[in-house]
Design a protein around this motif. Sequence first.
Motif, PDB file in Angstrom:
ATOM      1  N   LYS A  44       0.840  -1.185   0.000  1.00 24.61           N
ATOM      2  CA  LYS A  44       0.000   0.000   0.000  1.00 24.61           C
ATOM      3  C   LYS A  44       0.882   1.244   0.000  1.00 24.61           C
ATOM      4  O   LYS A  44       2.004   1.218   0.531  1.00 24.61           O
ATOM      5  N   ALA A  45       0.370   2.319  -0.583  1.00 23.90           N
ATOM      6  CA  ALA A  45       1.112   3.580  -0.569  1.00 23.90           C
ATOM      7  C   ALA A  45       1.384   3.993   0.870  1.00 23.90           C
ATOM      8  O   ALA A  45       0.471   4.075   1.689  1.00 23.90           O
ATOM      9  N   GLY A  46       2.651   4.232   1.193  1.00 15.81           N
ATOM     10  CA  GLY A  46       3.065   4.555   2.547  1.00 15.81           C
ATOM     11  C   GLY A  46       3.863   3.455   3.215  1.00 15.81           C
ATOM     12  O   GLY A  46       4.527   3.689   4.236  1.00 15.81           O
ATOM     13  N   HIS A  47       3.814   2.250   2.665  1.00 16.27           N
ATOM     14  CA  HIS A  47       4.568   1.136   3.230  1.00 16.27           C
ATOM     15  C   HIS A  47       6.076   1.308   3.016  1.00 16.27           C
ATOM     16  O   HIS A  47       6.519   2.083   2.171  1.00 16.27           O
ATOM     17  N   THR A  48       6.847   0.540   3.778  1.00 16.75           N
ATOM     18  CA  THR A  48       8.295   0.528   3.651  1.00 16.75           C
ATOM     19  C   THR A  48       8.761  -0.865   3.242  1.00 16.75           C
ATOM     20  O   THR A  48       8.024  -1.852   3.343  1.00 16.75           O
ATOM     21  N   SER A  61      11.089   4.073   2.831  1.00 15.29           N
ATOM     22  CA  SER A  61       9.717   4.227   2.338  1.00 15.29           C
ATOM     23  C   SER A  61       9.700   4.091   0.829  1.00 15.29           C
ATOM     24  O   SER A  61      10.606   4.561   0.137  1.00 15.29           O
ATOM     25  N   LEU A  62       8.650   3.469   0.316  1.00 15.55           N
ATOM     26  CA  LEU A  62       8.479   3.337  -1.126  1.00 15.55           C
ATOM     27  C   LEU A  62       7.882   4.623  -1.691  1.00 15.55           C
ATOM     28  O   LEU A  62       6.891   5.146  -1.171  1.00 15.55           O
ATOM     29  N   ALA A  63       8.490   5.139  -2.746  1.00 16.23           N
ATOM     30  CA  ALA A  63       7.986   6.337  -3.415  1.00 16.23           C
ATOM     31  C   ALA A  63       7.182   5.986  -4.660  1.00 16.23           C
ATOM     32  O   ALA A  63       6.569   6.869  -5.264  1.00 16.23           O
ATOM     33  N   GLY A  97      18.897  -7.963  -1.384  1.00 17.03           N
ATOM     34  CA  GLY A  97      17.656  -8.533  -0.875  1.00 17.03           C
ATOM     35  C   GLY A  97      16.771  -7.494  -0.227  1.00 17.03           C
ATOM     36  O   GLY A  97      17.216  -6.389   0.098  1.00 17.03           O
ATOM     37  N   PHE A  98      15.519  -7.843  -0.037  1.00 17.36           N
ATOM     38  CA  PHE A  98      14.631  -6.970   0.725  1.00 17.36           C
ATOM     39  C   PHE A  98      13.489  -7.790   1.307  1.00 17.36           C
ATOM     40  O   PHE A  98      13.160  -8.879   0.837  1.00 17.36           O
ATOM     41  N   THR A  99      12.883  -7.240   2.358  1.00 23.61           N
ATOM     42  CA  THR A  99      11.683  -7.822   2.940  1.00 23.61           C
ATOM     43  C   THR A  99      10.593  -6.755   2.976  1.00 23.61           C
ATOM     44  O   THR A  99      10.867  -5.568   2.891  1.00 23.61           O
ATOM     45  N   GLY A 100       9.375  -7.190   3.115  1.00 18.54           N
ATOM     46  CA  GLY A 100       8.270  -6.236   3.200  1.00 18.54           C
ATOM     47  C   GLY A 100       7.012  -6.799   2.546  1.00 18.54           C
ATOM     48  O   GLY A 100       6.985  -7.944   2.095  1.00 18.54           O
ATOM     49  N   PRO A 101       5.984  -5.956   2.510  1.00 20.07           N
ATOM     50  CA  PRO A 101       5.994  -4.573   2.999  1.00 20.07           C
ATOM     51  C   PRO A 101       5.907  -4.506   4.509  1.00 20.07           C
ATOM     52  O   PRO A 101       5.419  -5.423   5.156  1.00 20.07           O
ATOM     53  N   HIS A 102       6.389  -3.378   5.061  1.00 21.79           N
ATOM     54  CA  HIS A 102       6.388  -3.158   6.496  1.00 21.79           C
ATOM     55  C   HIS A 102       5.662  -1.856   6.833  1.00 21.79           C
ATOM     56  O   HIS A 102       5.531  -0.965   6.004  1.00 21.79           O
TER      57      HIS A 102
END
Length: 230
Positions: A44-48, A61-63, A97-102
């Motif tokens: 969702k918009a606003g997640h990291t 944060s995701l842009a 690597g990455f994890t999420g969304p957070h």
Amino acid sequence: MQGRKQPTPHNPPVIETTEVINRRWLSEGAFEVELSRPRHFHFKAGHTIQLIYQDQKRYYSLASAPGDPTLSLCVNFIEKGYFSPLLASAEIGFKLGFTGPHGYFHFSPSPRPPVFIATDTGIAPFISMARSGMRGFTLLHGARHAGELYYQDFLRQSAQKYLPIVWEIPDEVHVTSGLFHGKMVNLLAQHLEPGRYDFYLCGWQKMIKDVTHLIDDRFPGSHVYTEVFY
């Protein structure tokens, strides 16, 4: 945006793989990096997301909008940091690597008008919201000087009311009108009518603390959502 504390999950998150596919500098001190997106990854918009490389981890944060084919991050370049120099110099195709969304900092519609307040790269989640098509919000956008009001042209078109503020000498080359100079709390107190609002605050801890105190005093009954970075 980086350096925020996040709740510790009960179960280890799944680590996804991404790679650098593009990068553009927003100023001498910040850049947007574009990463590949796994097909099954939703947010969702606003997640990291939490980036992972070797034994280092950092939240950003995701842009990008939830419907975009790639993942975008707005990153402060910290010379003595770890991730920002890595992302600033990584070659196209570099994998990590990455994890999420957070996180829980995403927009929740309500009868109250939304007011977004951001400093520095704290603008990132609001870029995600605007890129996803959100309109009609009030945005107070703060930075050290006008050259760090990232995405301002796009945000002016998306916001119902856009109020930029700087705390150094204004740079007329970047903003020709409507630029305020001073403290965020003063701008909020002077330019927002009394009422109940949904406030979304993202940025430096001191700004969030000061603005929250003002909201409690001047806008009782409002809801406040915060995302702090350190």
